[in-house]
Design a protein around this motif. Structure first.
Motif, PDB file in Angstrom:
ATOM      1  N   GLY A 100       0.817  -1.224   0.000  1.00 47.27           N
ATOM      2  CA  GLY A 100       0.000   0.000   0.000  1.00 47.27           C
ATOM      3  C   GLY A 100       0.844   1.264   0.000  1.00 47.27           C
ATOM      4  N   ASN A 101       1.992   1.202  -0.645  1.00 49.12           N
ATOM      5  CA  ASN A 101       2.900   2.349  -0.697  1.00 49.12           C
ATOM      6  C   ASN A 101       2.471   3.292  -1.827  1.00 49.12           C
ATOM      7  N   ARG A 102       2.004   4.487  -1.452  1.00 45.24           N
ATOM      8  CA  ARG A 102       1.464   5.410  -2.467  1.00 45.24           C
ATOM      9  C   ARG A 102       2.456   6.503  -2.858  1.00 45.24           C
ATOM     10  N   LYS A 103       3.703   6.331  -2.421  1.00 46.39           N
ATOM     11  CA  LYS A 103       4.687   7.380  -2.630  1.00 46.39           C
ATOM     12  C   LYS A 103       4.868   7.767  -4.091  1.00 46.39           C
ATOM     13  N   ASP A 104       4.977   6.765  -4.952  1.00 42.74           N
ATOM     14  CA  ASP A 104       5.271   7.031  -6.361  1.00 42.74           C
ATOM     15  C   ASP A 104       4.036   6.891  -7.243  1.00 42.74           C
ATOM     16  N   ILE A 105       2.907   7.247  -6.722  1.00 40.81           N
ATOM     17  CA  ILE A 105       1.651   6.980  -7.437  1.00 40.81           C
ATOM     18  C   ILE A 105       1.599   7.664  -8.808  1.00 40.81           C
ATOM     19  N   SER A 106       2.191   8.860  -8.894  1.00 38.98           N
ATOM     20  CA  SER A 106       2.142   9.554 -10.189  1.00 38.98           C
ATOM     21  C   SER A 106       2.991   8.813 -11.228  1.00 38.98           C
ATOM     22  N   TYR A 107       4.097   8.231 -10.747  1.00 40.07           N
ATOM     23  CA  TYR A 107       4.941   7.465 -11.658  1.00 40.07           C
ATOM     24  C   TYR A 107       4.209   6.189 -12.092  1.00 40.07           C
ATOM     25  N   ASN A 117       0.015   3.603 -18.640  1.00 42.94           N
ATOM     26  CA  ASN A 117      -0.235   3.897 -20.056  1.00 42.94           C
ATOM     27  C   ASN A 117       1.004   3.644 -20.907  1.00 42.94           C
ATOM     28  N   THR A 118       1.900   2.819 -20.379  1.00 43.33           N
ATOM     29  CA  THR A 118       3.143   2.567 -21.111  1.00 43.33           C
ATOM     30  C   THR A 118       2.934   1.559 -22.262  1.00 43.33           C
ATOM     31  N   GLY A 119       3.946   1.449 -23.106  1.00 49.98           N
ATOM     32  CA  GLY A 119       3.808   0.578 -24.283  1.00 49.98           C
ATOM     33  C   GLY A 119       3.914  -0.904 -23.973  1.00 49.98           C
ATOM     34  N   ASN A 120       4.659  -1.271 -22.948  1.00 50.07           N
ATOM     35  CA  ASN A 120       4.841  -2.686 -22.614  1.00 50.07           C
ATOM     36  C   ASN A 120       3.576  -3.229 -21.949  1.00 50.07           C
ATOM     37  N   ARG A 178       2.160  -2.483 -18.268  1.00 52.09           N
ATOM     38  CA  ARG A 178       0.929  -1.673 -18.228  1.00 52.09           C
ATOM     39  C   ARG A 178      -0.125  -2.350 -17.342  1.00 52.09           C
ATOM     40  N   SER A 179      -0.299  -3.650 -17.595  1.00 53.63           N
ATOM     41  CA  SER A 179      -1.309  -4.389 -16.846  1.00 53.63           C
ATOM     42  C   SER A 179      -0.975  -4.404 -15.337  1.00 53.63           C
ATOM     43  N   GLU A 180       0.310  -4.595 -15.035  1.00 53.00           N
ATOM     44  CA  GLU A 180       0.714  -4.613 -13.620  1.00 53.00           C
ATOM     45  C   GLU A 180       0.500  -3.251 -12.964  1.00 53.00           C
ATOM     46  N   ALA A 181       0.820  -2.186 -13.716  1.00 54.22           N
ATOM     47  CA  ALA A 181       0.641  -0.837 -13.173  1.00 54.22           C
ATOM     48  C   ALA A 181      -0.848  -0.581 -12.909  1.00 54.22           C
ATOM     49  N   GLN A 182      -1.690  -1.054 -13.826  1.00 53.51           N
ATOM     50  CA  GLN A 182      -3.134  -0.880 -13.625  1.00 53.51           C
ATOM     51  C   GLN A 182      -3.601  -1.599 -12.362  1.00 53.51           C
ATOM     52  N   LEU A 183      -3.071  -2.806 -12.182  1.00 53.61           N
ATOM     53  CA  LEU A 183      -3.457  -3.561 -10.992  1.00 53.61           C
ATOM     54  C   LEU A 183      -2.936  -2.891  -9.723  1.00 53.61           C
ATOM     55  N   ALA A 184      -1.725  -2.343  -9.831  1.00 57.26           N
ATOM     56  CA  ALA A 184      -1.164  -1.640  -8.664  1.00 57.26           C
ATOM     57  C   ALA A 184      -2.042  -0.438  -8.328  1.00 57.26           C
ATOM     58  N   LEU A 185      -2.469   0.287  -9.351  1.00 61.20           N
ATOM     59  CA  LEU A 185      -3.338   1.446  -9.122  1.00 61.20           C
ATOM     60  C   LEU A 185      -4.663   1.012  -8.498  1.00 61.20           C
ATOM     61  N   ALA A 186      -5.156  -0.142  -8.979  1.00 61.38           N
ATOM     62  CA  ALA A 186      -6.411  -0.650  -8.416  1.00 61.38           C
ATOM     63  C   ALA A 186      -6.251  -0.891  -6.912  1.00 61.38           C
ATOM     64  N   ARG A 187      -5.096  -1.411  -6.536  1.00 59.14           N
ATOM     65  CA  ARG A 187      -4.854  -1.690  -5.120  1.00 59.14           C
ATOM     66  C   ARG A 187      -4.642  -0.410  -4.324  1.00 59.14           C
ATOM     67  N   LEU A 188      -3.960   0.539  -4.963  1.00 55.78           N
ATOM     68  CA  LEU A 188      -3.574   1.740  -4.214  1.00 55.78           C
ATOM     69  C   LEU A 188      -4.643   2.829  -4.220  1.00 55.78           C
ATOM     70  N   SER A 189      -5.610   2.690  -5.133  1.00 58.76           N
ATOM     71  CA  SER A 189      -6.571   3.796  -5.277  1.00 58.76           C
ATOM     72  C   SER A 189      -7.423   3.951  -4.026  1.00 58.76           C
ATOM     73  N   GLU A 190      -7.611   5.192  -3.658  1.00 61.33           N
ATOM     74  CA  GLU A 190      -8.447   5.484  -2.485  1.00 61.33           C
ATOM     75  C   GLU A 190      -9.647   6.322  -2.883  1.00 61.33           C
ATOM     76  N   ASP A 191      -9.557   6.918  -4.086  1.00 60.58           N
ATOM     77  CA  ASP A 191     -10.647   7.812  -4.497  1.00 60.58           C
ATOM     78  C   ASP A 191     -11.835   7.011  -5.050  1.00 60.58           C
ATOM     79  N   GLU A 192     -12.890   7.770  -5.396  1.00 63.71           N
ATOM     80  CA  GLU A 192     -14.106   7.117  -5.878  1.00 63.71           C
ATOM     81  C   GLU A 192     -14.032   6.798  -7.360  1.00 63.71           C
ATOM     82  N   ASN A 193     -12.976   7.245  -7.987  1.00 56.96           N
ATOM     83  CA  ASN A 193     -12.848   7.032  -9.421  1.00 56.96           C
ATOM     84  C   ASN A 193     -11.539   6.296  -9.706  1.00 56.96           C
TER      85      ASN A 193
END
Lengths: 476, 501
Positions: free
Chosen positions: B288-295, B301-304, B308-323
């Motif tokens: 749950g480390n949100r330090k580098d969330i912008s990165y 949205n990267t090409g690999n 990309r899929s892993e980053a999306q999943l990480a965001l899913a785990r780290l997201s706290e907002d309603e969107n």
């Protein structure tokens, strides 16, 4: 005499250039294969295939398994298919007019009952005599089709007409699939971006001498018979070095009939499997690719999965192996001649400019060149024109190169999937790699030439296939 | 000459016997520690190789005037006793390995055997070269061959040398890999087992004790120092993090930071190679480390595709907002089915709310819209009826078909009428099939006439089957009547098909 010398020198040069080009092409393929494997192995580490299992987005799959006189093995083989991990799965066994008790055994073992089934013959095939479903809920995904004999391609076409799912997987009923085989084969289809995935192929592995449980491989062992051992090396080279590399550059022309997955709609559009050839697997892939180019359907991909997913028992007698190779040669020739329009045709891009010519020169013509070389060498010996030092040097190069190529495949195998865990198996592989150029390769060339003769004589048959069955065999 | 041979064989024999004896004598722990050191530390590795080279150099120097073992058998009686000694040494090694006298001999025996074979191989080669003047002969042959060959053929001897060198390299590499794999598997298993217990102690004990334990125990110093060990420790810690709840999560985070493992995850995330980044993403997401969330947003949205899929999943785990899918708003890349499968699986599996999907449905990217529709289905969102109806006219066939399928969620007469109105003979078969299937689920009295009418007109078998099936599910008697009324018997056969399948 001068003219004769000039001719000899000219012929020498031609053969030399041919040899060098073929060697270079193998090296390039090995490099591409290494890159593809490197990427695949890293990628595969992070993938959890089970997510596909619970998804409603994942495509539905139909397995098509034609069976002809498979009474000895069919019940076990179907059980193996029933244990595959995939939710939206339909398994269609097509009894292609077997003369033995294949159908009866299936009916009895799986409590089948004939159902009324309205078939849309989108692809022509011989008459379907009946469709059977199980009364037992546990075998709900099983459909058995009984039809008049028409050959493997015809049986597959009948299966396609009955299949209700988006993707079809053609397999040889005597193969053993890994339980996650379908999940892995489906993956390229769900990864599709701008390019449409039209087909996906898998690696075929040799199951001789492996410990086989009910429908699965318990322990992998290297074959204990010389002929089967040579085929392990051959399959490893063909799949891990060859097809992996071709798939990397999207130039794959062959997906083995023993295990391949296809987009059903596209297969129907191109007219299904061609009944007139014994190389229906290669022919279908080439036709699908050709269709995509002819119809300007945009980018497409023929994918390949290097994981060991499908296990088969390879022939271990010279007679049966010879028949198989004869058939393969005829199949290749059929496909090449049927699609000769693609030969160096820029319209077909990589397929026309590289894949097709490669198959033409190095798969079909290579045995001819080897035969010609032998005859030519005989003439030179007779005339006393052989420079023995030169001959020895050239032979050493060819031998060292052949050994290196096989070592590459053993190396890739060892550093990726490590299928053969025992050290002794690796030693056996290396030992056989040393022997192969002298023992196995001449036989393969002989069968290829024989296949060419059969083709020009107009032979069309499959030859007799004998099944012994894996049924829970334990190796010593 | 015989004497020098005697010397070197004796040295090798003594060294070999010494190593085996040492192995037997050394405690299990000591051997494994040495193995861990060898595997994990740079300096140890360097010293190891340096020593090995020194030993090799010494041995080679010593055997300058000797003969190679294989040739001893051929050359003459004066070398026989030495040959026997060498073979016996080899057999001893094989015997020790076969019997697995010591647990670790399985690994060390292999390494030893290879070293032994390597040393003998090199000695053999040197003697071959010196005694038989192979090198001179080889060079002579090479020059002769090269002189005889003309033009382009001169390349052949070079190719032979190159190919043979590659052959030798591959053989050595295959052997080393085989042994290395066994060694690593063994070490990994051993370290993992030892850390599992320690981690449990750490997270269940008092925090103050933890601090002391971590600071004072050499055990954890090694975790900090050794990369291989740290990797396994991190994996075990994350595994534990996944199965425990509440306060224990904080404990694990605390241990993670105390041991400076967060530095690793940062380095992973910012590594230039994508598979390291994936590792980093997984650790960030798990803890749950949100330090580098912008990165991480950028990586989504990267090409690999894997990254990309892993980053999306990480965001899913780290997201706290309603969107949680905000990052998809501007994405131009196609969201593959694989990415969609993973995201939906994550939210379903963890029962996490997906929030408002309007932004997804408003996207210009068709694949994002499709994802929105798939989310509606997966999470039974009933608030988007009008939007779904809109999508039945969408330019993208998949979006259109999915929207039609989704309308079955709304069992309302006006929706059924709308679906009926969508039906057109010019539509693709796949769309028509979906329309009919949806009607079969939400159809009403008004639909019956429509279906009857279409059954009579329709010639495509697949659609006819679906039409009759839909009619049968709304009004079974009407389906039977229409099947019986068909003079060609076609509808009767289709009806039988539906009943049996």
């Amino acid at each position: 005499m001068e003219i004769l010398k000039f001719i000899f020198r000219f012929v020498d040069s031609i053969i030399f250039v041919f040899g060098i080009v073929i060697m270079l092409s193998y090296i390039v393929l090995a490099i591409f294969s290494a890159i593809a494997l490197y990427y695949y192995m890293h990628k595969n580490k992070f993938i959890d295939y089970t997510t596909i299992l619970s998804s409603s987005i994942a495509p539905s799959v139909t397995i098509l398994a034609p069976a002809y006189n498979e009474g000895v093995t069919v019940v076990d083989n179907v059980r193996s298919l029933m244990s595959l991990h995939y939710v939206n799965l339909e398994i269609i066994i097509i009894n292609d007019g077997s003369k033995d008790d294949t159908l009866e055994k299936l009916i009895e073992s799986y409590q089948l009952k004939q159902v009324r089934f309205e078939i849309d013959y989108k692809i022509p095939c011989n008459r379907v005599r009946g469709v059977y479903r199980s009364e037992n809920q546990a075998f709900q995904k099983l459909i058995v089709v009984d039809k008049e004999n028409g050959g493997k391609a015809d049986a597959l076409n009948a299966g396609i007409n009955i299949a209700s799912n988006e993707l079809i997987t053609s397999i040889d009923v005597d193969c053993i699939l890994e339980s996650d085989a379908i999940l892995k084969m489906v993956k390229p289809f769900v990864e599709e971006t701008d390019k449409k995935v039209i087909a996906s192929g898998g690696v075929i592995r040799v199951a001789n001498n492996c410990d086989v449980g009910i429908g699965k491989i318990n322990k992998v062992r290297f074959p204990n018979k010389l002929l089967a051992g040579f085929q392990v090396l051959e399959y490893s080279r063909a799949f891990i070095l060859g097809r992996m590399a071709w798939s990397r550059i999207n130039g794959l022309m062959l997906i083995s009939g023993a295990f391949g997955m296809f987009d059903k709609d596209l297969v129907i559009k191109v007219g299904g499997y061609d009944k007139s050839t014994v190389g229906e697997d290669m022919e279908l892939v080439v036709r699908m690719r050709r269709y995509m180019h002819d119809m300007k359907q945009g980018g497409y991909i023929v994918s390949f999965i290097p994981d060991p997913l499908c296990w088969t028992e390879v022939p271990d007698t010279l007679k049966v192996l010879g028949r198989q190779r004869d058939r393969w040669t005829r199949g290749t020739m059929d496909t090449l001649f049927m699609h000769k329009v693609m030969f160096f045709n820029p319209k077909y891009n990589l397929l026309g400019m590289l894949s097709y010519p490669y198959w033409f020169f190095f798969e079909w013509l290579a045995p001819y060149v080897e035969l010609f070389g032998l005859i030519y060498f005989g003439i030179l010996v007779y005339l006393g024109l052989v420079n023995w030092l030169f001959f020895g040097t050239l032979l050493t190069l060819v031998y060292a190169f052949a050994f290196m190529l096989t070592l590459f495949s053993v190396y890739f195998e060892e550093s990726t999937f490590n299928t053969y865990k025992r050290k002794v198996d690796i030693l056996k592989m290396i030992g056989l790699a040393l022997l192969e150029p002298f023992i196995y390769h001449p036989m393969v060339v002989y069968w290829a030439i024989k296949g060419n003769i059969s083709y020009f004589k107009g032979e069309k048959g499959w030859g007799k296939i004998e099944r012994t069955g894996f049924s829970t065999r334990k190796s010593k | 000459m015989v004497n020098s041979l005697n010397t070197y064989l004796t040295i090798i024999l003594i060294v070999t016997v010494l190593i085996i004896s040492l192995q037997v004598l050394l405690s299990t722990k000591l051997v494994s520690k040495a193995a861990i050191l060898y595997k994990t530390t740079g300096w140890f590795k360097s010293v190891f190789w340096l020593l090995l080279l020194l030993i090799l150099g010494f041995v080679l120097f010593q055997v300058g005037g000797g003969k190679l073992i294989v040739f001893l058998l051929i050359l003459g009686p004066e070398y026989k006793h030495l040959t026997v000694v060498a073979i016996l040494t080899f057999l001893l090694l094989v015997y020790v390995r076969k019997r697995s006298l010591y647990e670790h001999l399985e690994i060390f025996g292999s390494v030893l055997l290879i070293c032994w074979a390597g040393v003998f191989g090199i000695i053999t080669f040197i003697h071959f070269v010196i005694h038989f003047q192979l090198l001179q002969a080889g060079i002579g042959l090479f020059i002769r061959v090269n002189n005889i060959m003309w033009g382009g053929y001169k390349v052949i001897p070079y190719l032979i040398i190159l190919t043979t060198l590659v052959d030798i390299y591959l053989l050595i590499d295959i052997a080393v890999r085989k042994v290395r794999r066994i060694l690593i598997d063994y070490l990994e298993k051993k370290i993992r087992i030892s850390y599992q217990g320690k981690i449990i102690e750490l997270i269940y004990d008092d925090i103050a004790d933890n601090v002391l334990m971590i600071k004072e125990q050499g055990y954890f110093k090694r975790v900090k120092r050794l990369f291989f060990t740290r990797q396994i420790f991190t994996e075990e810690l994350l595994r534990m993090h996944e199965v425990v709840l509440g306060q224990l999560h904080d404990r694990i985070n605390f241990v993670f930071n105390m041991l400076l493992l967060s530095n690793d995850s940062y380095n992973y995330l910012h590594h230039r190679r994508w598979y390291y980044k994936v590792n980093g993403l997984r650790i960030y997401a798990q803890l749950g480390n949100r330090k580098d969330i912008s990165y991480i947003r950028k990586l989504a949205n990267t090409g690999n595709s894997v990254l990309r899929s892993e980053a999306q999943l990480a965001l899913a785990r780290l997201s706290e907002d309603e969107n949680p899918f905000g990052y998809l708003k501007d994405t131009r890349k196609k969201l593959t089915d694989w990415e969609q499968i993973n995201l939906i699986h994550y939210y379903t599996h963890h029962q996490k709310p997906v929030g408002d999907l309007s932004e997804l449905l408003l996207s210009e990217n068709d694949s994002v819209v499709l994802f929105g529709l798939n989310c509606i289905r997966a999470f039974n969102k009933f608030d988007y009826r009008d939007k779904i109806i809109e999508f039945t006219k969408h330019r993208d066939l998949r979006v259109k078909n999915t929207a039609i399928e989704l309308l079955e969620m709304f069992d309302e007469p006006e929706v059924a009428n709308f679906v009926m109105s969508c039906y057109d003979d010019n539509l693709p078969v796949s769309t028509r099939m979906r329309i009919v299937r949806t009607l079969g689920k939400i159809g009403n009295e008004e639909t019956i006439d429509f279906l009857k009418q279409q059954i009579v007109l329709e010639s495509t078998l697949d659609i006819s089957i679906e039409l009759l099936r839909a009619l049968n599910s709304i009004a079974p008697q009407a389906a039977l009547d229409i099947a019986n009324s068909d003079s060609t018997n076609r509808l009767q056969r289709i009806f039988d098909h539906i009943i049996d399948n």
